[in-house]
Design a protein around this motif. Structure first.
Motif, short mmCIF file in Angstrom:
data_model
loop_
_atom_site.label_atom_id
_atom_site.label_comp_id
_atom_site.label_asym_id
_atom_site.label_seq_id
_atom_site.Cartn_x
_atom_site.Cartn_y
_atom_site.Cartn_z
N HIS A 278 0.83 -1.20 0.00
CA HIS A 278 0.00 0.00 0.00
C HIS A 278 0.87 1.25 0.00
O HIS A 278 0.54 2.25 -0.66
N ALA A 279 1.99 1.21 0.73
CA ALA A 279 2.89 2.37 0.75
C ALA A 279 3.54 2.60 -0.61
O ALA A 279 3.73 3.75 -1.03
N LEU A 280 3.88 1.53 -1.30
CA LEU A 280 4.42 1.68 -2.65
C LEU A 280 3.41 2.37 -3.56
O LEU A 280 3.77 3.20 -4.41
N MET A 281 2.15 2.02 -3.37
CA MET A 281 1.09 2.58 -4.20
C MET A 281 0.78 4.03 -3.86
O MET A 281 0.42 4.83 -4.73
N THR A 282 0.94 4.40 -2.58
CA THR A 282 0.44 5.70 -2.14
C THR A 282 1.51 6.70 -1.71
O THR A 282 1.26 7.91 -1.69
N MET A 340 -10.75 1.68 -0.33
CA MET A 340 -10.05 1.18 -1.51
C MET A 340 -11.01 0.77 -2.62
O MET A 340 -10.63 0.74 -3.80
N ASN A 341 -12.26 0.51 -2.30
CA ASN A 341 -13.23 0.10 -3.30
C ASN A 341 -14.10 1.26 -3.77
O ASN A 341 -15.17 1.05 -4.36
N ARG A 342 -13.64 2.46 -3.51
CA ARG A 342 -14.46 3.64 -3.89
C ARG A 342 -14.60 3.72 -5.41
O ARG A 342 -13.78 3.25 -6.17
#
Length: 342
Positions: A278-282, A340-342
């Motif tokens: 998640h940190a890589l993504m954000t 995350m599913n927004r």
């Protein structure tokens, strides 16, 4: 450039002998350093069969076979037992197949005396599913820890250096194995491959330990300065702490390893790998100043958190900053999934 021949040798892993497998205490099972436990499971019937012969060890395993299907890795003789990527890392140098366990044992037996045998490997397989009853004769008391017991079977194979989240007690049931370990701090010197495209689920070092390319991977020489190593015989065991990198080489034509995995954290906690992804993504690709600000937040709330972190907030109002339990984590997970599913 430092030539391969001058790589510093690995230092021996600290050894303890004479332990009772029914009385392993926290000094062993909560160690933060690797430990060789010589002869820990020497009394196992499986070990006695293996010391007799590979054929006897094979026959002993088949006593517990009940039509189990396993995932087997198969590589041509040309890979030299090293299960790895193909040349451009777009795929792998082996094939996977679902087979009956007795078929795998048959193939290992056919190639037992073949110096140019294909590489055959059954990775982590739950013992109680594949070989029910095996643990009634071959087991270790882990003092109530909720451990997953797995079996690994193959011929002369090499598993690239990787780490596992749980603590690991690896018991040699047949054949000899050579382990080379590195502390977690050696990450950048091991030249790790992709995190999300891996041969067997865990990211691996791209260095060939039997022929390290120090032009391509020069810092591997620094990793070797911190390396620990041990050769284990049937009946020996190795405790590998969480997150320690380990390269495993099976040295004989028939090898069986039994291992136990357990975590020191509650079962409701997610794997930290999810947080890393998640940190890589954000976070990773933010502008440098913003990334630095988030680094400070992580330092304050995660890596250096202590009682003072939320002491200024009334205890009943700390919410996620207070102690977590299964219900609290369930609520956090639901919030994350919703976002995350927004």
């Amino acid at each position: 450039m430092l030539p391969t021949a001058r790589l510093p040798p690995a230092r021996p892993i600290r050894e303890i002998a004479g332990l009772d497998p029914r009385e392993l205490g926290p000094g062993i099972l909560e160690s933060n350093e690797p430990l060789v436990l010589r002869g820990l499971v020497a009394a196992w019937p499986m070990v006695a069969a293996a010391r007799d012969s590979a054929g006897a060890a094979d026959a002993y395993l088949r006593r517990f076979y009940r039509d189990a299907t396993v995932t087997a890795m198969h590589g041509t003789p040309e890979i030299g037992g090293r299960f790895f990527y193909n040349d451009d890392l777009s795929g792998f140098n082996f094939a996977l197949a679902r087979l009956r366990l007795d078929q795998v044992l048959d193939e290992l037996a056919r190639h037992r005396d073949n110096a140019q045998a294909p590489a055959i490997y059954v990775g982590s397989t739950t013992i109680d599913t594949a070989l029910p009853g095996f643990r009634s004769e071959n087991d270790v008391d882990l003092a109530g820890r909720d451990a997953l017991a797995s079996i690994w079977i193959g011929n002369r194979t090499r598993i690239a250096a990787h780490f596992d989240l749980p603590d690991n007690l690896a018991c040699i049931a047949a054949g000899r194995r050579r382990f080379t370990l590195f502390p977690p701090q050696q990450l950048e010197n091991l030249y790790v491959g992709p995190l999300d495209f891996t041969p067997a689920g865990q990211a691996i070092s791209l260095v060939d330990f039997l022929a390290p390319d120090l032009v391509r991977f020069p810092r591997f020489a620094q990793a070797m300065e911190q390396a620990l190593s041990a050769d284990l015989e049937p009946g020996d065991a190795l405790f590998i702490p969480s997150m320690w990198w380990h390269h495993v080489q099976a040295l004989d034509s028939f090898n069986v390893l039994v291992n136990y995995w357990w975590r020191r954290s509650p079962a409701y906690m997610d794997t930290p790998l999810n947080a890393l992804m998640h940190a890589l993504m954000t976070v990773r690709d933010l502008p440098p100043a913003q990334r630095g600000a988030w680094q400070e937040l992580f330092r304050h709330y995660v890596f250096e958190a202590d009682e003072s972190t939320s002491a200024h907030i009334p205890e009943g109002a700390r919410h996620i900053l207070g102690p977590l339990d299964a219900d609290a984590v369930r609520g956090i997970r639901a919030q994350l999934l919703k976002r995350m599913n927004r």
